[in-house]
Design a protein around this motif. Structure first.
Motif, PDB file in Angstrom:
ATOM      1  N   GLU A  13       0.881  -1.171   0.000  1.00 62.00           N
ATOM      2  CA  GLU A  13       0.000   0.000   0.000  1.00 62.00           C
ATOM      3  C   GLU A  13       0.917   1.219   0.000  1.00 62.00           C
ATOM      4  O   GLU A  13       1.373   1.667   1.058  1.00 62.00           O
ATOM      5  CB  GLU A  13      -0.905  -0.006   1.234  1.00 62.00           C
ATOM      6  CG  GLU A  13      -1.905  -1.150   1.264  1.00 62.00           C
ATOM      7  CD  GLU A  13      -2.799  -1.100   2.497  1.00 62.00           C
ATOM      8  OE1 GLU A  13      -3.394  -0.026   2.747  1.00 62.00           O
ATOM      9  OE2 GLU A  13      -2.865  -2.104   3.215  1.00 62.00           O
ATOM     10  N   GLU A  14       1.171   1.763  -1.188  1.00 59.72           N
ATOM     11  CA  GLU A  14       2.207   2.783  -1.336  1.00 59.72           C
ATOM     12  C   GLU A  14       1.972   4.024  -0.490  1.00 59.72           C
ATOM     13  O   GLU A  14       2.900   4.568   0.121  1.00 59.72           O
ATOM     14  CB  GLU A  14       2.348   3.157  -2.819  1.00 59.72           C
ATOM     15  CG  GLU A  14       2.831   1.984  -3.670  1.00 59.72           C
ATOM     16  CD  GLU A  14       3.106   2.394  -5.110  1.00 59.72           C
ATOM     17  OE1 GLU A  14       3.170   3.617  -5.376  1.00 59.72           O
ATOM     18  OE2 GLU A  14       3.270   1.507  -5.954  1.00 59.72           O
ATOM     19  N   THR A  15       0.737   4.487  -0.417  1.00 57.34           N
ATOM     20  CA  THR A  15       0.436   5.686   0.375  1.00 57.34           C
ATOM     21  C   THR A  15       0.738   5.454   1.846  1.00 57.34           C
ATOM     22  O   THR A  15       1.362   6.283   2.516  1.00 57.34           O
ATOM     23  CB  THR A  15      -1.049   6.084   0.210  1.00 57.34           C
ATOM     24  OG1 THR A  15      -1.315   6.318  -1.166  1.00 57.34           O
ATOM     25  CG2 THR A  15      -1.344   7.353   0.992  1.00 57.34           C
ATOM     26  N   LEU A  16       0.309   4.294   2.354  1.00 55.64           N
ATOM     27  CA  LEU A  16       0.566   3.945   3.747  1.00 55.64           C
ATOM     28  C   LEU A  16       2.068   3.831   4.003  1.00 55.64           C
ATOM     29  O   LEU A  16       2.587   4.321   5.005  1.00 55.64           O
ATOM     30  CB  LEU A  16      -0.122   2.614   4.078  1.00 55.64           C
ATOM     31  CG  LEU A  16       0.083   2.058   5.490  1.00 55.64           C
ATOM     32  CD1 LEU A  16      -0.495   3.017   6.522  1.00 55.64           C
ATOM     33  CD2 LEU A  16      -0.567   0.695   5.628  1.00 55.64           C
ATOM     34  N   CYS A  17       2.749   3.207   3.077  1.00 61.91           N
ATOM     35  CA  CYS A  17       4.198   3.002   3.178  1.00 61.91           C
ATOM     36  C   CYS A  17       4.931   4.351   3.235  1.00 61.91           C
ATOM     37  O   CYS A  17       5.765   4.585   4.113  1.00 61.91           O
ATOM     38  CB  CYS A  17       4.666   2.193   1.975  1.00 61.91           C
ATOM     39  SG  CYS A  17       6.326   1.504   2.112  1.00 61.91           S
ATOM     40  N   ASP A  18       4.572   5.249   2.321  1.00 60.30           N
ATOM     41  CA  ASP A  18       5.229   6.562   2.272  1.00 60.30           C
ATOM     42  C   ASP A  18       4.912   7.409   3.497  1.00 60.30           C
ATOM     43  O   ASP A  18       5.778   8.092   4.033  1.00 60.30           O
ATOM     44  CB  ASP A  18       4.806   7.311   1.005  1.00 60.30           C
ATOM     45  CG  ASP A  18       5.358   6.666  -0.268  1.00 60.30           C
ATOM     46  OD1 ASP A  18       6.318   5.880  -0.146  1.00 60.30           O
ATOM     47  OD2 ASP A  18       4.828   6.936  -1.356  1.00 60.30           O
TER      48      ASP A  18
END
Length: 231
Positions: A13-18
């Protein structure tokens, strides 16, 4: 604080990761992110002080990545905190059995993540509290387990302990912070028994807690997962 500590966040989950990476950097950590296990494997994983790892990912799952790390001597000692959805309990148990240091259930708060990270980093940097000083004993403070004569002492006082209790306590104190499922303990402590009920493990844990005095509070139960010796 943990200014020089390097953390890798692995989550598809790219948004969560960033977002998580940004917040950890704001706390003074040096952070890298990877959106897949494959991407993580392209990095030098041995250079990190901790890996925050999502269980449910694409081609290679978080548990598979953890298995790869734990079987490689170069990365076996890197602490792992798993992130898991509530419906992946079986995956979570498997992850802890693989050697994960902790787990966080989604959705989680930043405060919870930071607290768990601090705890694991503090534990791993102070692991000498339970190190084998000479391969003859394992200790935590005044709790000492002698491998030579299979004796347990608490603040210099011998504590009478049957073989199975001693072996369980030795397993837990030798792996501070790690949670072992009942099944894992049964497999190791009672390998030749045909049937050993989970209740037998519970009874032994209760007796151990009673016998080791103030150190009994460090033998904790993680509901649904098992037992561990936590600082």
């Amino acid at each position: 604080m943990g200014t020089s500590k390097r953390i890798l966040v692995v989550d598809d989950e790219e948004t969560l990761c960033d977002t998580l990476g940004f917040n950890l950097e704001a706390e003074g950590y040096e952070v890298d992110t990877a959106y897949s296990a494959e991407e993580a494997l392209a990095l030098d994983l041995s250079g990190y002080d901790l890996v925050l790892l999502d269980i449910m990912m694409g081609e290679i799952s978080g548990t598979q990545l953890a298995r790869i790390m734990k079987t490689n001597p170069a990365t076996a000692s890197v602490p792992i905190i798993f992130c898991t959805a509530k419906d992946t309990e079986e995956d979570m148990i498997n992850g802890l059995d693989l050697g994960a240091d902790d787990y966080i259930v989604k959705p989680y708060s930043l405060r919870t993540v930071l607290a768990r990270i601090r705890t694991v980093l503090r534990r791993t940097s102070a692991i000498k509290c339970a190190e084998r000083t000479d391969e003859e004993k394992v200790s935590y403070g005044g709790l000492v387990l002698s491998l030579r004569n299979h004796m347990c002492t608490v603040d210099g006082r011998e504590v009478k302990m049957p073989k199975k209790e001693f072996e369980i306590l030795l397993k837990l104190v030798s792996n501070i912070g790690k949670v072992f499922s009942r099944a894992a303990l049964i497999d190791e402590i009672w390998p030749d028994e045909v049937v050993v009920l989970d209740r037998v493990v519970d009874v032994n844990i209760t007796r151990i807690r009673q016998k080791i005095g103030e150190y009994g509070k460090h033998v904790v139960t993680r509901s649904g997962y098992g037992y561990g010796f936590i600082e």
